[in-house]
Design an enzyme around this catalytic site. Structure first.
Site, PDB file in Angstrom:
ATOM      1  N   TYR A  95       1.860   0.666  -4.094  1.00 12.63           N
ATOM      2  CA  TYR A  95       0.843  -0.257  -4.597  1.00 12.63           C
ATOM      3  C   TYR A  95       1.430  -1.638  -4.871  1.00 12.63           C
ATOM      4  O   TYR A  95       0.751  -2.658  -4.692  1.00 12.63           O
ATOM      5  CB  TYR A  95       0.194   0.311  -5.862  1.00 12.63           C
ATOM      6  CG  TYR A  95      -0.808   1.399  -5.559  1.00 12.63           C
ATOM      7  CD1 TYR A  95      -2.115   1.091  -5.219  1.00 12.63           C
ATOM      8  CD2 TYR A  95      -0.432   2.740  -5.585  1.00 12.63           C
ATOM      9  CE1 TYR A  95      -3.038   2.082  -4.923  1.00 12.63           C
ATOM     10  CE2 TYR A  95      -1.340   3.739  -5.293  1.00 12.63           C
ATOM     11  CZ  TYR A  95      -2.635   3.404  -4.955  1.00 12.63           C
ATOM     12  OH  TYR A  95      -3.529   4.387  -4.645  1.00 12.63           O
ATOM     13  N   GLU A 137      -4.365   9.761  -8.679  1.00 11.78           N
ATOM     14  CA  GLU A 137      -3.510  10.448  -7.711  1.00 11.78           C
ATOM     15  C   GLU A 137      -2.430  11.251  -8.412  1.00 11.78           C
ATOM     16  O   GLU A 137      -2.079  12.355  -7.965  1.00 11.78           O
ATOM     17  CB  GLU A 137      -2.914   9.421  -6.744  1.00 11.78           C
ATOM     18  CG  GLU A 137      -3.954   8.861  -5.787  1.00 11.78           C
ATOM     19  CD  GLU A 137      -3.604   7.499  -5.209  1.00 11.78           C
ATOM     20  OE1 GLU A 137      -2.391   7.140  -5.226  1.00 11.78           O
ATOM     21  OE2 GLU A 137      -4.522   6.800  -4.758  1.00 11.78           O
TER      22      GLU A 137
END
Length: 396
Positions: A95, A137
């Site tokens: 990310y 997640e």
């Protein structure tokens, strides 16, 4: 929590995003893969070539900007993407890389509009969104790892059986090399498959629907041989190069498309290879809820491309609550439950559970929209309709 100023600033960039369109995501991916080529081991490069990933990412960015003050509206998207990310084993550090290239893309494409204030707002907004995904997640990773038969990351599986199901589809039964149990799954979910075909510089990862009911020992996926060097890279590798006894890396089951309320009347509607998750739902429902009424509706080009035809026929003979109907575009044989041409639901309307059933659709996006529109016209509510798009998601 984002400040009112940050929210307002991000929303003010919506016209900029919409005017730029997929040029933003085109530039973003080109930039990221040039400077971080290792990510080609994760991203599906076929979807880069056909433009589907760029389009999906643009829609996601625009949707986030529009709903930044109401993230609840994006809960379904977050769940869908989080499941897909776990099948690629996306980690928090990914990310950071994506966020850097997104900000730099906005700066490079709109230097006059991308003021320090806008940059700060988008940095904060992206950070907040990344945190949502990382947390969800993380939950999914922990749940799968701690479950009976669960694991984290890639696990080696041996191909126990390789069986043609039709002229285009072949099934692979996979057993863990370590001999331990495998985690269960919800009918409709998929596996992540990790391979490196010959002459490829990077690892390729794909998702394939599980096509049988859970058994705790093995998995079965059924793969269509796709056409073309790009779109068919992994499927052709599996068909041509992976044989019984070979070992491949598998990521745990994932996916937000799965069967719900197996006791309710169920209509499984598919086209082509879209019947693979339907086979899992069909087998699981008959096994655990044999009294549930099931309609299995399928469309394909011809009998040669009709996968699992013998198995479905066998189940229909032995299951009183199962009714099937097939549509062939070509070479349709004469039978009461076979039609030629496009799938038309109106002739079956009086047999379908339009008011109380769950309808599951899987196949090409155009087919699914065609079927969803028919269902809506017949009075089926949107909440009763569930569908799966193979590849980057798109709305019907």
């Amino acid at each position: 929590m984002l400040s009112a100023h940050t929210i307002a600033t991000v929303k003010s960039t919506i016209p900029l995003l919409e005017s730029a369109g997929v040029a933003i995501t085109d530039h973003f991916y080109q930039r990221m893969f040039r400077l971080n080529p290792e990510l080609k081991n994760i991203f599906n490069m076929a979807n880069q070539a056909n433009g589907r990933q760029q389009f999906a990412l643009f829609n996601a960015i625009a949707a986030y900007a529009k709903n930044i003050d109401n993230l609840g509206a994006l809960s379904e998207v977050v769940e869908r993407v989080a499941h897909k990310h776990t099948s690629f084993f996306i980690q928090p550090e990914h990310y950071d890389i994506v966020g850097h290239h997104l900000i730099e893309t906005l700066r490079e494409l709109a230097p006059e509009d991308f003021t320090p204030d806008v940059e700060q707002a988008w940095n904060e907004a992206y950070g907040a969104l990344a945190e949502v995904f990382i947390n969800r997640e993380g939950d999914l990773y922990r749940q799968t790892e701690k479950a009976q038969g669960g694991w984290l990351g890639a696990r080696q599986f041996k191909v126990l059986n390789k069986t043609p199901e039709s002229s285009l589809v072949t099934s692979f039964v996979l057993s863990p090399v370590d001999g331990k149990p495998v985690v269960g799954y919800k009918p409709g979910q998929y596996l992540g498959v990790k391979v490196q075909p010959a002459h490829c510089d990077y690892v390729e990862m794909r998702q394939y629907s599980l096509s049988d009911k859970p058994n705790g020992k093995t998995y079965r996926i059924s793969v269509k041989r796709e056409q073309g060097e790009v779109n068919g890279l992994v499927s052709n590798h599996l068909h041509e190069s992976v044989e019984q006894g070979d070992v491949i890396d598998i990521l745990p089951p994932a996916g937000d498309f799965f069967q719900q309320n197996q006791h309710l009347p169920t209509v499984l509607i598919s086209a082509g290879v879209g019947l693979t998750p339907m086979m899992s739902m069909l087998e699981a429902t008959i096994d655990s809820h044999p009294s549930t009424a099931i309609h299995f509706l399928h469309a394909c080009e011809n009998p040669q491309q009709h996968s699992f035809i013998k198995r479905v026929s066998e189940l229909e003979k032995n299951t009183q609550q199962l009714a099937t109907h097939t549509w062939y575009a070509h070479q349709a044989p004469q039978a009461d439950n076979i039609s030629s041409g496009l799938m038309s639901l109106s002739p079956l309307a009086n047999k379908l559970p339009l008011r109380c059933g769950n309808f599951y659709i899987c196949g090409p996006a155009g087919f699914m929209k065609f079927i969803k529109d028919q269902l809506i016209d017949l009075g089926v509510k949107e909440a009763q309709i569930h569908y799966e798009v193979f590849g980057p998601h798109s709305d019907l």
